[in-house]
Design a protein around this motif. Sequence first.
Motif, mmCIF file in Angstrom:
data_model
loop_
_atom_site.group_PDB
_atom_site.id
_atom_site.type_symbol
_atom_site.label_atom_id
_atom_site.label_comp_id
_atom_site.label_asym_id
_atom_site.label_seq_id
_atom_site.Cartn_x
_atom_site.Cartn_y
_atom_site.Cartn_z
ATOM 1 N N PHE A 95 58.045 -19.862 4.226
ATOM 2 C CA PHE A 95 56.665 -19.192 4.350
ATOM 3 C C PHE A 95 56.384 -18.398 3.225
ATOM 4 N N VAL A 113 49.066 -17.056 14.568
ATOM 5 C CA VAL A 113 48.353 -18.335 15.091
ATOM 6 C C VAL A 113 47.020 -17.722 15.556
ATOM 7 N N LYS A 153 44.895 -25.261 16.052
ATOM 8 C CA LYS A 153 44.866 -25.448 14.587
ATOM 9 C C LYS A 153 46.278 -26.118 14.273
ATOM 10 N N MET A 154 46.072 -27.455 13.636
ATOM 11 C CA MET A 154 47.388 -28.100 13.327
ATOM 12 C C MET A 154 48.413 -27.448 12.482
ATOM 13 N N SER A 155 47.585 -26.427 11.643
ATOM 14 C CA SER A 155 48.484 -25.826 10.764
ATOM 15 C C SER A 155 48.959 -24.791 11.562
ATOM 16 N N ASP A 156 48.913 -24.319 12.720
ATOM 17 C CA ASP A 156 49.461 -23.280 13.406
ATOM 18 C C ASP A 156 50.813 -23.932 14.093
ATOM 19 N N SER A 193 52.192 -26.746 13.044
ATOM 20 C CA SER A 193 53.181 -27.087 11.626
ATOM 21 C C SER A 193 53.990 -25.702 11.524
ATOM 22 N N ASN A 194 53.382 -24.825 11.315
ATOM 23 C CA ASN A 194 54.313 -23.447 10.870
ATOM 24 C C ASN A 194 55.302 -23.040 11.988
ATOM 25 N N LYS A 200 57.979 -25.768 11.359
ATOM 26 C CA LYS A 200 58.672 -25.144 10.228
ATOM 27 C C LYS A 200 59.637 -23.776 10.510
#
Length: 274
Positions: free
Chosen positions: A9, A123, A139-142, A144-145, A148
Amino acid sequence: MGLFKKNPFGHILFLKKWLIRILGVITHARYKQFNKLEIEGSDVIRNLPDTNVLFVSNHQTYFADVVAMFHVFNASLHGRDDTIKNLGYLWKPKLNVYYIAAAETMKKSLLTKILAYAGSISVERTWRSEGKEVNRQVKMSDISNIAKALKDGWVITFPQGTTTPWKPLRKGTAHIIKQYKPIVVPVVIDGFRRSFDKKGLRIKKKGILQSMHIKEPLEIDYENESFESIIEKLEYAIEQHPSFLKVIPQEELLAYEEEHKERRWRKTKSGTSV
């Protein structure tokens, strides 16, 4: 460790290590001196792999719960048996521990930003924002995080998304479990609501017995088990299934309701949303 080595991150690990050390020293007395933290399950922590572990817990305050887990996890990894005595475990803390938190909470002040740097995966809540009910897409970024973080280490989540007990678990947790297949470790906490204010920053009462029970990993059929089945299994594991209300003493339920009413009254008086 290189001085400027970063995690996935972009956080500098050397800085994160010192933040955990400093925050750990500052907060230690909250669980060892002003109040007593009773721990069960240190051996579970020591038997876990270094990555792809999801801790699922009930929630009582914004920050005191997860800070206590940082203490307990690191103490356990350094050979402490159900205790956080002797602060030496903070010298080499586990740096790949993350916790899922609401983005709006982690942006509110300098202190919350520091706590975020120490390990939060921020998130956007899909059901509530700034005290108001909302309905928005994940949110797809949430997601994916979170993936990760699981790939890099351990993740702590509070699937009820609220400090109010016995609320339904959010189904997103089951989706994460089925998709990424982490080892799922239930954690049951108690006493934090009585010890601290809702944020978990101010000590509300001293001499409270706090408890943290780290249970054995759940057996989950990632391929064939339904989302509903996983959610029900989690509810029982963290003792938040509605059936538990039948065995909780009536005076304890009434005491919680009175406290909840008082909190709502204070918020209304101060002009904040409830």
